[in-house]
Design an enzyme around this catalytic site. Structure first.
Site, PDB file in Angstrom:
ATOM      1  N   LYS A   1      73.309 -39.868  16.246  1.00  0.00           N
ATOM      2  CA  LYS A   1      73.276 -38.878  17.330  1.00  0.00           C
ATOM      3  C   LYS A   1      72.454 -37.684  16.873  1.00  0.00           C
ATOM      4  O   LYS A   1      72.545 -37.260  15.716  1.00  0.00           O
ATOM      5  CB  LYS A   1      74.707 -38.473  17.679  1.00  0.00           C
ATOM      6  CG  LYS A   1      74.853 -37.431  18.765  1.00  0.00           C
ATOM      7  CD  LYS A   1      76.344 -37.205  19.056  1.00  0.00           C
ATOM      8  CE  LYS A   1      76.588 -36.013  19.965  1.00  0.00           C
ATOM      9  NZ  LYS A   1      78.040 -35.782  20.204  1.00  0.00           N
TER      10      LYS A   1
ATOM     11  N   ASP B   1      82.533 -39.357  17.232  1.00  0.00           N
ATOM     12  CA  ASP B   1      81.250 -38.716  16.918  1.00  0.00           C
ATOM     13  C   ASP B   1      81.482 -37.752  15.757  1.00  0.00           C
ATOM     14  O   ASP B   1      82.109 -36.711  15.943  1.00  0.00           O
ATOM     15  CB  ASP B   1      80.719 -37.931  18.128  1.00  0.00           C
ATOM     16  CG  ASP B   1      80.200 -38.825  19.242  1.00  0.00           C
ATOM     17  OD1 ASP B   1      80.597 -40.008  19.293  1.00  0.00           O
ATOM     18  OD2 ASP B   1      79.425 -38.333  20.088  1.00  0.00           O
TER      19      ASP B   1
ATOM     20  N   LYS C   1      72.030 -41.898  20.189  1.00  0.00           N
ATOM     21  CA  LYS C   1      72.557 -40.999  21.218  1.00  0.00           C
ATOM     22  C   LYS C   1      71.803 -39.680  21.128  1.00  0.00           C
ATOM     23  O   LYS C   1      71.739 -39.067  20.059  1.00  0.00           O
ATOM     24  CB  LYS C   1      74.059 -40.764  21.029  1.00  0.00           C
ATOM     25  CG  LYS C   1      74.641 -39.739  22.011  1.00  0.00           C
ATOM     26  CD  LYS C   1      76.153 -39.615  21.856  1.00  0.00           C
ATOM     27  CE  LYS C   1      76.717 -38.490  22.719  1.00  0.00           C
ATOM     28  NZ  LYS C   1      78.187 -38.373  22.600  1.00  0.00           N
TER      29      LYS C   1
END
Length: 214
Positions: free
Chosen positions: A151, A89, A180
């Site tokens: 995300k 991430d 996400k």
């Protein structure tokens, strides 16, 4: 709805202890979460704690500001993968999109994606710092870079995920990139709303409470 397999069980606090990381992994095994999400220095501990389980190890890169050099992000990502990380991430360089240096941002993301190959890459936009148009542009750049997920947030800025931002992201990336949602998702009802909006992963430190309520 069984929410456990949507959850990246998260502990990213700067004062997280080794004992807490091990506890996080034990909780992930008990509730059969998709992954644990931790800072990269703790990947070896998580790998040991999650031996003989199918729980993935997700780690953050360029966290939480995203303003590191591309080479630093590549080094951190590759080292984490070498030590056992399954997913990365990475925080987007917000300054580049504010500067409208779209080519620079594309290169930053693309070079990391190229360096880590088939390992899933999630790009953290930090939506609380972006306008609607900047969210759309960031998503278009992520499409060009062929990342795996967008995300919403680090959880360390002014605010976290919003359904409004998720809808903007979904409209832009459609089904080409997964989403996400993270930051401020602390109960099963809220998590379910995000999943209904098209989110495929939930980043939360409240995974146990959500799992018990679902």
């Amino acid at each position: 709805m069984e929410l456990n397999k949507y959850i990246d069980h998260t502990l990213l606090n700067s004062d997280a202890t080794e004992r807490q990381i091990i506890q996080l992994c034990e909780e992930a095994k008990k509730h059969d979460f998709y992954s644990v999400c931790i800072n990269s220095s703790y990947v070896p501990i998580a790998r040991q704690a999650l031996l003989h389980s199918d729980i993935k190890i997700c780690t953050v890169v360029g966290f939480p500001l995203g303003a590191m050099s591309t080479d630093a992000k590549i080094f951190e990502a590759k080292k984490a993968i070498e030590q056992g990380a399954d997913e990365i991430d990475m925080v987007m360089n917000i300054g580049l999109i504010k500067s409208r240096n779209y080519l620079g941002l594309l290169k930053d993301i693309s070079n990391v994606k190229l360096a880590i190959g088939k390992v899933p890459l999630k790009i953290i936009l930090e939506i609380s710092e972006l306008s609607k148009n900047e969210i759309v542009k960031a998503c278009e750049i992520c499409l060009d870079a062929k990342v795996d997920f967008v995300k919403t947030s680090t959880g360390f800025s002014k605010s976290g995920a919003t359904l409004t931002a998720v809808k903007i992201i979904k409209k832009t990336v459609r089904n080409f990139i997964k989403i996400k949602a993270s930051g401020g998702i602390s109960d099963a009802e809220t998590a379910s709303k995000y999943i209904d909006a098209g989110v495929e992963r939930i980043g939360t430190s409240a995974g146990v409470a959500i799992a018990l309520a679902s």
